[in-house]
Motif scaffolding. Structure first.
Motif, short mmCIF file in Angstrom:
data_model
loop_
_atom_site.label_atom_id
_atom_site.label_comp_id
_atom_site.label_asym_id
_atom_site.label_seq_id
_atom_site.Cartn_x
_atom_site.Cartn_y
_atom_site.Cartn_z
N VAL A 222 2.26 18.47 73.10
CA VAL A 222 3.21 19.17 72.22
C VAL A 222 4.43 18.27 71.95
O VAL A 222 4.91 18.20 70.81
CB VAL A 222 3.63 20.53 72.83
CG1 VAL A 222 4.85 21.11 72.12
CG2 VAL A 222 2.47 21.53 72.73
N LEU A 223 4.92 17.56 72.96
CA LEU A 223 6.08 16.67 72.75
C LEU A 223 5.71 15.58 71.74
O LEU A 223 6.50 15.25 70.84
CB LEU A 223 6.53 16.04 74.06
CG LEU A 223 7.10 17.01 75.11
CD1 LEU A 223 7.45 16.26 76.39
CD2 LEU A 223 8.33 17.74 74.56
N LYS A 224 4.50 15.05 71.87
CA LYS A 224 4.04 14.00 70.96
C LYS A 224 3.96 14.56 69.52
O LYS A 224 4.45 13.94 68.57
CB LYS A 224 2.67 13.51 71.43
CG LYS A 224 2.05 12.40 70.63
CD LYS A 224 0.94 11.74 71.47
CE LYS A 224 0.20 10.68 70.67
NZ LYS A 224 -0.92 11.25 69.87
N ALA A 225 3.36 15.74 69.41
CA ALA A 225 3.21 16.35 68.08
C ALA A 225 4.56 16.69 67.46
O ALA A 225 4.75 16.60 66.25
CB ALA A 225 2.33 17.59 68.17
N MET A 226 5.53 17.10 68.29
CA MET A 226 6.86 17.37 67.76
C MET A 226 7.43 16.13 67.09
O MET A 226 7.97 16.19 65.98
CB MET A 226 7.82 17.82 68.89
CG MET A 226 7.66 19.27 69.28
SD MET A 226 8.79 19.72 70.62
CE MET A 226 10.39 19.56 69.80
N ASN A 227 7.31 15.00 67.76
CA ASN A 227 7.83 13.76 67.18
C ASN A 227 7.06 13.36 65.93
O ASN A 227 7.65 12.95 64.93
CB ASN A 227 7.84 12.64 68.23
CG ASN A 227 9.03 12.80 69.18
OD1 ASN A 227 10.10 13.29 68.79
ND2 ASN A 227 8.86 12.40 70.43
N SER A 249 10.13 15.47 83.46
CA SER A 249 11.38 14.81 83.08
C SER A 249 11.10 13.46 82.43
O SER A 249 11.71 13.09 81.42
CB SER A 249 12.29 14.59 84.31
OG SER A 249 12.68 15.83 84.86
N VAL A 250 10.17 12.72 83.03
CA VAL A 250 9.81 11.40 82.48
C VAL A 250 9.22 11.58 81.07
O VAL A 250 9.59 10.87 80.13
CB VAL A 250 8.82 10.66 83.41
CG1 VAL A 250 8.23 9.43 82.73
CG2 VAL A 250 9.50 10.29 84.72
N LEU A 251 8.33 12.59 80.93
CA LEU A 251 7.73 12.84 79.61
C LEU A 251 8.82 13.13 78.57
O LEU A 251 8.78 12.64 77.44
CB LEU A 251 6.77 14.04 79.66
CG LEU A 251 5.44 13.84 80.38
CD1 LEU A 251 4.66 15.16 80.43
CD2 LEU A 251 4.60 12.77 79.66
N LEU A 252 9.82 13.92 78.97
CA LEU A 252 10.90 14.27 78.04
C LEU A 252 11.72 13.04 77.68
O LEU A 252 12.07 12.83 76.52
CB LEU A 252 11.81 15.35 78.64
CG LEU A 252 11.33 16.79 78.49
CD1 LEU A 252 12.26 17.74 79.23
CD2 LEU A 252 11.28 17.17 77.01
N ARG A 253 12.03 12.22 78.68
CA ARG A 253 12.84 11.02 78.39
C ARG A 253 12.06 10.09 77.46
O ARG A 253 12.62 9.56 76.50
CB ARG A 253 13.24 10.33 79.69
CG ARG A 253 14.25 11.17 80.51
CD ARG A 253 14.96 10.35 81.56
NE ARG A 253 14.08 9.99 82.68
CZ ARG A 253 13.97 10.71 83.82
NH1 ARG A 253 14.69 11.80 83.99
NH2 ARG A 253 13.16 10.31 84.77
#
Ligand code: GLN
Length: 285
Positions: A222-227, A249-253
Motif C-alpha cells: 500500500v505504501l508503494k502504491a500510494m507513492n 518504521s523502516v518501511l515508512l521512512r
C-alpha cells in the motif's frame, strides 16, 4: 399471575458452565452480554435481579445464541453489532470486528485535526465513520478491496446518518494524484503462519487478517502504491502487531515519511506507527 417463564439466572449459570467447559476465554462476560441484549435489560440489572424470568421467545433466542457461541462464533457476530468510539457498527462475517486498540488511530486523528482524511481498508467503516462523527469538518474518503466490506460500510454510514460525510471507494486507493492531511489504515498484518484464536481464525475474514510471511507485505504494497499513484499526506498512522514497530518504521521512512514514532497499546504491544513528513511550505530556507 400467569405461569412464570424460565429463570434468567438458571439460564445464565448453564451458559457459563457450557462456555467454561468449551474453553471460551471470558465465559461469564459473554453469557451476560448475550443474555442482557436478548432480554433487553442492562447487564447490571441481570446480575442484581435474581428473580428475573425470561419470556419463552427470549429463552429460545438465548439458547440459539449459546449454541452459536459454543461453535466459537464471536459475540459481536451473534449480536450483529459492535461499539467503537461513540458509534455502534453493524458487523457480520464480511468484515473484521472493530477492536478497542484500533481506537488509537482515531485518537491520532483528533491530535492532527485533519481537514481531509483517507482511510485505506475500512472494513465495517469503523475508523472512517468515527472520524466523520468526531471531526465534523473533516472530509473523509475510505477504500476497501472487498465489495462485501464496502456494502457493509455504506450501510453503516446510512444507518448512522453519516452517509453524506464519507466517500466510500471500492479498490485499494483513490485514483490520485490527491493529497490528504492524514492517512490512516488498519491493514491485514498477521503473519501467515500465526495461529489465531478460533473466534478470529475460523470466523473473521482472512483477507482482513493475513499480511504475508512476516505480516508486513500488505502494508509495504500500500505504501508503494500510494507513492506510485501520487497519494500523499504529511501524516500517516498504521495499525501494526506485536514486534512490527521497527520494521514498519523502516518501511515508512523508505516510503518518504522521515519521522516515525511507535505507539504501544494498553497491553504494551507495538500497535500504531505514525509517520510524518515536513510539508513543503514548512521547510525552512
Ligand atoms: N488485531 C487483529 C487480531 O489480533 C488483527 C487485525 C489486522 O490484521 N489488522 O486478530
Amino acid at each position: 399471575m400467569a405461569a412464570s417463564g424460565a429463570s434468567a439466572n438458571d439460564a445464565l449459570t448453564a451458559a457459563i458452565d457450557a462456555f467454561t467447559a468449551a474453553g471460551i476465554e471470558t465465559p461469564r462476560l459473554d453469557a451476560e452480554v448475550l443474555l442482557a441484549e436478548i432480554a433487553g435489560v442492562d447487564r447490571a440489572d441481570l446480575i442484581a435481579d435474581r428473580g428475573l424470568t425470561l419470556e419463552p421467545s427470549a429463552a429460545r433466542a438465548f439458547s440459539e445464541a449459546v449454541r452459536r457461541r459454543l461453535r466459537r462464533e464471536p459475540v459481536a457476530y451473534i449480536l450483529g453489532s459492535k461499539g467503537f468510539r461513540q458509534i455502534e457498527l453493524a458487523v457480520d462475517r464480511r468484515v473484521l470486528i472493530p477492536r478497542p486498540e484500533t481506537e488509537m488511530l482515531v485518537e491520532l486523528a483528533l491530535e492532527v485535526r485533519p481537514r481531509s482524511a483517507l482511510e485505506v481498508g475500512t472494513g465495517s467503516g469503523a475508523i472512517a465513520l468515527a472520524l466523520a462523527d468526531e471531526l465534523p469538518r473533516c472530509r473523509v474518503t475510505a477504500t476497501d478491496v472487498s465489495d462485501g466490506a464496502i456494502e457493509a460500510a455504506v450501510s453503516n454510514a446510512t444507518r448512522l446518518g453519516l452517509s453524506g460525510r464519507v466517500e466510500f471507494l471500492l479498490g485499494s486507493l483513490p485514483e490520485g494524484p490527491e493529497d490528504f492531511d492524514l492517512v490512516l489504515a488498519n491493514l491485514p498484518y498477521v503473519p501467515d503462519s500465526d495461529g489465531l484464536p478460533p473466534e478470529v481464525g475460523q470466523w473473521e475474514p482472512e483477507g482482513a487478517l493475513f499480511g504475508g510471511p512476516d505480516g508486513t507485505e500488505v502494508i509495504a504494497a500500500v505504501l508503494k502504491a500510494m507513492n506510485e499513484n501520487g497519494i500523499g499526506a504529511p501524516t500517516i498512522g498504521l495499525e501494526i502487531g506485536q514486534g512490527q514497530g521497527e520494521r514498519v518504521s523502516v518501511l515508512l521512512r523508505e516510503a518518504g515519511w522521515p519521522e516515525t514514532e511507535v505507539r504501544l497499546d494498553l497491553a504494551g504491544i507495538d500497535r500504531v506507527v505514525v509517520g510524518r513528513r515536513p510539508r513543503p511550505d514548512m521547510i525552512e530556507e
